[in-house]
Write a protein that holds these residues in place. Structure first.
Motif: not given
Lengths: 256, 71
Positions: A90, A83, A44-45, A86-88, A71, A79-80
């Motif tokens: 979504e 996050l 994810m970038r 969770n973004l992945a 991944n 923490k990172d």
């Protein structure tokens, strides 16, 4: 042959493949097809709006019916990683996450403390957590106890192609955990993948060995065969090692 | 119409005051209906269903991510 089962999902192929580092997009898709893998990893970038022409990897893998495994590569803290997971979830509409929490830029070894912390939170938040971890039986057991859906110890450092450096630990991990055991990282060529499977692993996740091979598509095919052969050999059961010879041909009825 | 400054993927951007996430994506020429992207504001993931009602504030820190090739 019984299939690979991850969180109630059945996969026929025991090879999981990465999507990074291929000479081009076409060779990547050809390699994935040749590998027979049903699960492909992505990262994810940040979106680059200056270059919206980039290929849509998500759409491409979806079209091919692949299971997408995002991944948290590049994350150095729990923490990172949380996050990013969770973004992945979504973005890709999957609760699968290949959890990586890296401790050091040069070795890319996992930070075990942060990894366990992130795994605990993500499992509680309903993720299907597949953690990239050290080939340490105790860490693997802890990850299983936290509710991870598999454990994915490294065979050797990411991208090193050094093979399975500690087969005895992998064997101990096999004895200790019941969740799927997938060797993730370190595989350099087909025999490495076969060895992992012969040790009783449920699967192998690899990327660089195929992507950076002289002929990636051919190597993908080799990996497919190696994983199948290694699995069959494991199920068949190898003979014990002996120092001295035992004749395999009859020792009676010889010409005199 | 008044503007404000926000940060998007680490870059400073000047946008319409109290713009919502959905309109920001349009302003950035990203297709908000496309599958495969996710947005976090101040490190909190904003679900797609909430993009239109989530307004940004001065200095909001927005991350827009998508899947890329990875191992």
């Amino acid at each position: 042959m019984p299939e690979l089962k991850i969180a109630d999902q059945i996969y026929t192929s025991r090879l999981l493949i990465g999507t990074a580092g291929y000479p081009n997009f076409h060779i990547m898709t050809e390699s994935i097809a040749a590998s027979g893998a049903e699960i492909a990893t992505v990262s994810m970038r940040r979106v680059k709006w200056t270059d919206p022409s980039g290929e849509n990897l998500f759409a491409l893998l979806n079209e091919r019916g692949m299971t997408i495994l995002p991944n948290t590569a590049g994350c150095f803290t729990a923490k990172d990683a949380i996050l990013t997971a969770n973004l992945a979830r979504e973005a890709l509409e999957t609760s699968l996450i290949k959890l990586e929490v890296i401790g050091d830029d040069q070795t890319l070894f996992p930070d075990v403390e942060q990894l366990l912390r992130a795994a605990e939170t993500l499992v509680k938040d309903g993720f299907t957590v597949l953690p990239y971890c050290n080939d340490d039986p105790i860490t693997c057991k802890k990850l299983e106890d936290l509710g991870c859906a598999a454990v994915m110890p490294l065979g050797a450092p990411i991208g090193s192609g050094m093979g399975i450096r500690n087969p005895y630990n992998i064997q101990i991990i096999r004895d200790l955990v019941e969740v799927p055991l997938i060797v993730d990282a370190g595989v350099g060529t087909a025999s490495d993948a076969a060895i992992a499977m012969e040790l009783g692993c449920d699967g192998v996740l690899l990327n660089t060995a195929v992507a950076k091979a002289h002929r990636p598509v051919l190597m993908a095919e080799a990996m497919k065969k190696a994983v199948e052969a290694g699995r069959a050999a494991f199920l068949a059961g190898r003979i014990p090692r002996k120092l001295y010879a035992t004749a395999s041909s009859p020792q009676t009825g010889m010409i005199e | 119409m008044k503007n404000m400054k926000i940060h998007v993927n680490g870059e400073e951007k000047e946008v319409r005051l109290n713009i919502n996430v959905y309109d920001l994506l349009i302003a950035l020429e990203l297709e908000p209906i496309q599958a495969g992207i996710a947005v976090a504001v101040d490190r909190e993931v904003i679900p797609k269903a909430a993009w239109q009602e989530t307004e940004l504030r001065e200095n909001s820190d927005v991350e827009i991510i998508r899947a890329v090739q990875g191992g």
